[in-house]
Design a protein around this motif. Sequence first.
Motif, PDB file in Angstrom:
ATOM      1  N   MET A  43      72.683  45.573  35.855  1.00 37.56           N
ATOM      2  CA  MET A  43      72.115  45.460  37.197  1.00 37.56           C
ATOM      3  C   MET A  43      72.245  46.760  37.980  1.00 37.56           C
ATOM      4  O   MET A  43      73.309  47.369  38.018  1.00 37.56           O
ATOM      5  N   TRP A  44      71.168  47.180  38.580  1.00 35.29           N
ATOM      6  CA  TRP A  44      71.174  48.306  39.521  1.00 35.29           C
ATOM      7  C   TRP A  44      70.879  47.719  40.887  1.00 35.29           C
ATOM      8  O   TRP A  44      69.857  47.055  41.063  1.00 35.29           O
ATOM      9  N   VAL A  45      71.761  47.924  41.862  1.00 37.13           N
ATOM     10  CA  VAL A  45      71.618  47.216  43.133  1.00 37.13           C
ATOM     11  C   VAL A  45      70.897  48.061  44.179  1.00 37.13           C
ATOM     12  O   VAL A  45      71.211  49.231  44.380  1.00 37.13           O
ATOM     13  N   ASN A  46      69.919  47.460  44.818  1.00 37.45           N
ATOM     14  CA  ASN A  46      69.213  48.084  45.926  1.00 37.45           C
ATOM     15  C   ASN A  46      69.788  47.556  47.234  1.00 37.45           C
ATOM     16  O   ASN A  46      69.644  46.377  47.542  1.00 37.45           O
ATOM     17  N   SER A  74      64.938  44.050  37.341  1.00 35.19           N
ATOM     18  CA  SER A  74      66.228  43.413  37.580  1.00 35.19           C
ATOM     19  C   SER A  74      66.726  43.710  38.995  1.00 35.19           C
ATOM     20  O   SER A  74      67.241  42.836  39.689  1.00 35.19           O
ATOM     21  N   THR A  75      66.518  44.955  39.429  1.00 33.10           N
ATOM     22  CA  THR A  75      66.933  45.340  40.782  1.00 33.10           C
ATOM     23  C   THR A  75      66.226  44.500  41.840  1.00 33.10           C
ATOM     24  O   THR A  75      66.847  44.033  42.793  1.00 33.10           O
ATOM     25  N   GLN A 119      62.662  49.808  35.044  1.00 31.41           N
ATOM     26  CA  GLN A 119      63.319  50.502  36.143  1.00 31.41           C
ATOM     27  C   GLN A 119      63.373  49.723  37.454  1.00 31.41           C
ATOM     28  O   GLN A 119      64.062  50.132  38.371  1.00 31.41           O
ATOM     29  N   TYR A 120      62.650  48.623  37.578  1.00 28.81           N
ATOM     30  CA  TYR A 120      62.621  47.929  38.867  1.00 28.81           C
ATOM     31  C   TYR A 120      62.965  46.440  38.800  1.00 28.81           C
ATOM     32  O   TYR A 120      63.516  45.880  39.740  1.00 28.81           O
ATOM     33  N   GLY A 123      70.255  43.098  30.557  1.00 27.63           N
ATOM     34  CA  GLY A 123      70.169  42.900  32.005  1.00 27.63           C
ATOM     35  C   GLY A 123      68.929  42.130  32.409  1.00 27.63           C
ATOM     36  O   GLY A 123      69.004  41.101  33.066  1.00 27.63           O
ATOM     37  N   PRO A 135      69.800  39.223  39.492  1.00 33.03           N
ATOM     38  CA  PRO A 135      69.969  39.041  38.048  1.00 33.03           C
ATOM     39  C   PRO A 135      69.420  37.684  37.602  1.00 33.03           C
ATOM     40  O   PRO A 135      69.544  36.702  38.320  1.00 33.03           O
ATOM     41  N   LYS A 150      65.046  55.121  53.584  1.00 30.89           N
ATOM     42  CA  LYS A 150      65.168  54.159  52.492  1.00 30.89           C
ATOM     43  C   LYS A 150      65.341  54.802  51.124  1.00 30.89           C
ATOM     44  O   LYS A 150      65.846  54.172  50.196  1.00 30.89           O
ATOM     45  N   TYR A 151      64.845  56.029  50.979  1.00 34.62           N
ATOM     46  CA  TYR A 151      64.833  56.649  49.644  1.00 34.62           C
ATOM     47  C   TYR A 151      65.488  58.028  49.643  1.00 34.62           C
ATOM     48  O   TYR A 151      64.955  58.966  50.228  1.00 34.62           O
ATOM     49  N   PRO A 195      67.518  53.240  45.914  1.00 31.24           N
ATOM     50  CA  PRO A 195      67.230  51.817  45.714  1.00 31.24           C
ATOM     51  C   PRO A 195      66.899  51.455  44.265  1.00 31.24           C
ATOM     52  O   PRO A 195      67.187  50.351  43.842  1.00 31.24           O
ATOM     53  N   PHE A 196      66.287  52.394  43.547  1.00 28.00           N
ATOM     54  CA  PHE A 196      65.871  52.064  42.186  1.00 28.00           C
ATOM     55  C   PHE A 196      66.386  53.098  41.194  1.00 28.00           C
ATOM     56  O   PHE A 196      66.621  54.249  41.542  1.00 28.00           O
TER      57      PHE A 196
END
Lengths: 333, 537
Positions: free
Chosen positions: A296-299, B338-339, B335-336, B364, B343, B81-82, A58-59
């Motif tokens: 953009m990094w998509v989750n 923008s995600t 690290q978080y 970004g 955007p 999820k991870y 996700p990240f």
Amino acid sequence: MAAFYSFLAVLALIVIPWLGVGMGMGALFGIVLPYIAIIIFMVGFTMRIVDWAKSPVPFCIPTTGGQQKSLPWIKNSPWDNPYDKKGVFMRMVLEVLCFRSLFRNTSVKLQQEGPKVGYSSEKSLWLFALIFHYCFLLILVRHLRFFMAPVPYPVHIAEFLDSILQIGLPVMYQSDALILAGLLFLLARRVFDGKVRYISLMQDYFPLLLLVGIVVTGIWMRYVVKVDVIAVKELAMGIVTLHPHMPKAAIDPSVYAHLTLVCALFIYFPFSKLMHMGGVFLSPTRVAPNMSRRAMWVNPWNDPSIKPHSYAAYEDDFREKMIEAGLPVDKQA
Amino acid sequence: MAKYPPPEELIKINYTTPVKSWMDTKTAFKPGNFSYPGKPDILKYLGMPNPREWTPTDDDWKLPPDWQRIVMEKFRSLLKKYRSFKIFMDICVRCGACADKCHFFIGGGDPKNMPVLRAELLRSIYRGEFSAAAKVLGKLAGARKLEEDVIKEWFLYFYQCTECRRCSLFCPYGIDTAEITMMARELLHEVGCNINWILEPAANCNRTGNHLGIQPHAYKDMMDFLCDDIEEITGKRIRPNVNKKGCEILFITPSGDIFADPGIYTYMGYLILFEHLGLDVTWSTYASEGGNFGLFTSDKMMKKLNAKMYAEAERLGAKWILGGECGHMWRVINQYMSTMNGPADFLETPVSPITGTKFDAAAGTKMLHIAEFTADLIKHGKLNLDPSRNDNFKTTFHDSCNPARGMGLFEEPRYVLKNVCRYFYEMPENTIREQTFCCGGGAGLNNEEFTETRLRGGLPRGNAVKYVRDRHGVNNLACVCAIDRATLPPLCDYWAPGVGVSGLHELVGNAIILDGEKKRTTDLRQNPLPGMEDEEE
């Protein structure tokens, strides 16, 4: 205790085929078991990798080990802090082929007077781990001679280089001695280093002892019993060409012990920490480029329903006080 | 005041491990090794499960009746999820390379603070529940059942991890304890085991816009007070924009900087820099927090608190966002952000209005670190600087964990520092840059009741500071993190007395010569400048 049980397990894996073959169960240990092992290994390994690869990242969470790419006049570290695929490729090459992260290893020394905390470079784990893994690879390549006819040229080169010192007859392979040194070092760390002993489990001792067993039986076959290599190759070729049959010439039981241990390793592999071999290629802190501020990094499970406490609600809460303090407001009181 | 032992006693650390297995060692809570639990009304406000009065030293933690099922269900959902969680549970070979990389282990010697063992606290449950073979072999295979003691152990040790990621740098597979700690904390939330020092700031931040709960009018007051000080020192009155629409830039920094010494001097530094440049910038009271204690709570909370930055930039019609000095704030942004909330197409890639530099690194998120911004200004010769005003300082630089290992911000602050100070000395190489040591108070552990453990965890950093103090006469530790500015002063007093702590832009503020300013006789702390000791106003 965990080490002792692991030792017993490995011993059993040697004794059982040794006795079994004597009782005429050669085909079971020479043909059936290898097929089972290969199937379990291939299916198990693939399933684990697919399972990991299917779970989302996700990240974008790389551990950055050097200067980011920011201003053009600041020199960045493209391999320790990659910002694109090329950088990640180099980072992974260094990680997988040179054990880059382990190379950084330090050890802490504490001096009560002062007090003084010192850090010294600690490369032994890196060195012996590297020796072990490369010897293992080399030995695997060498073994291809049993499964291929004609023997490919690279295998000949590997054998030539490995025996370049020309000690003894049959010529001794350096990798045989080195892999044993590597394994024994890794084992000794587990037994004698208090910290490592404290964290060690049965699944840490077992694969080490299993590999020691494989190496020792291998050495025994080659240098002590000097088994009938032609017969062994006949057995092996039968397996890979899917025409399995027992060779006419008798094969020493130690070969079956060796083979059974290898099969055990193959069967054990997909269910164990040995999967670090595949996992390292999927580790998000290593394979993700440091780019999520750039693009953009998509989750995939990002929840758009999570909203901030709105400005309107905030202003409703504090409007009078804001006006009094001379702060602009969107709605007048 | 000293409820904790003096350094001579604290340093008696024993790194040898017990003979007894770690699974048989009972978790011991004592004053100084844990943080106080979340207050029921805070949990209620945040809508979190199982609000109640309890203390870790109690025998009964008042867990919900079916807590085992709740925890295992969450465990399963996190594994889905991870990928990081799954892989980190599966591939550790227990090589022990991480063992002596954790500052809490180095300064305390508790083997459960070895990152590998911290992760095993979770892995043992993972194996016991998800692996048939391990279930059969039990303890030999490192598997155990989920019992109340396990929850207690998790609470102690996952709130003794500052998520600094130093271990992850040395791990051959990049296993990141920060990630594991985040998962464990999410599991603990499910049964209502969490700490107030994280949840109360998160609740404050939601309502008032900042962790400290400063309301808008009070924020403005404090800002005016700092402007008064600047006027006294420089003779110039600064009138910063607050909540103003139509400015080119929105500036966001941690609220710690407006609230407490020595953060306030950094805050004054920002104000002086913007005044010097005539920057079209506004501050915001709604988004008056750069930091994000949601990062230490859950991904949902992190997203919710972070979302204010973009919401405010959009409301005010800013073109891009400039961010102040803060550690975990920059982990979130890099690290978080923008995600989670991007955007941000209504914003533009940051361009310095002074130098024209386009900052592609922020293309970004549209958010720029002030050290990058200032380094670019200095490189282009746009700042009128007198570094001799910082001659009272012999400075070293502390890389904060998050900008170091979650971003790679090393050269920008150093470049700025070397241009505003004339005396700069690095600490030993195994303690800086990507190998930097935590202040001991990250990830929401910079609270009072945790001080003893914090000082223990601060040993590696404190000792490195002491080294440059003794060798070069260093008397100032510069940093780019608000939690550092709060936790490093007591740490230095304890391990390296005589060394103060400053933000980077405090030193910038000292060095900047404003147009038409009066002859300065003091620095921003109102201490006399070199050679001005006898000047009188």
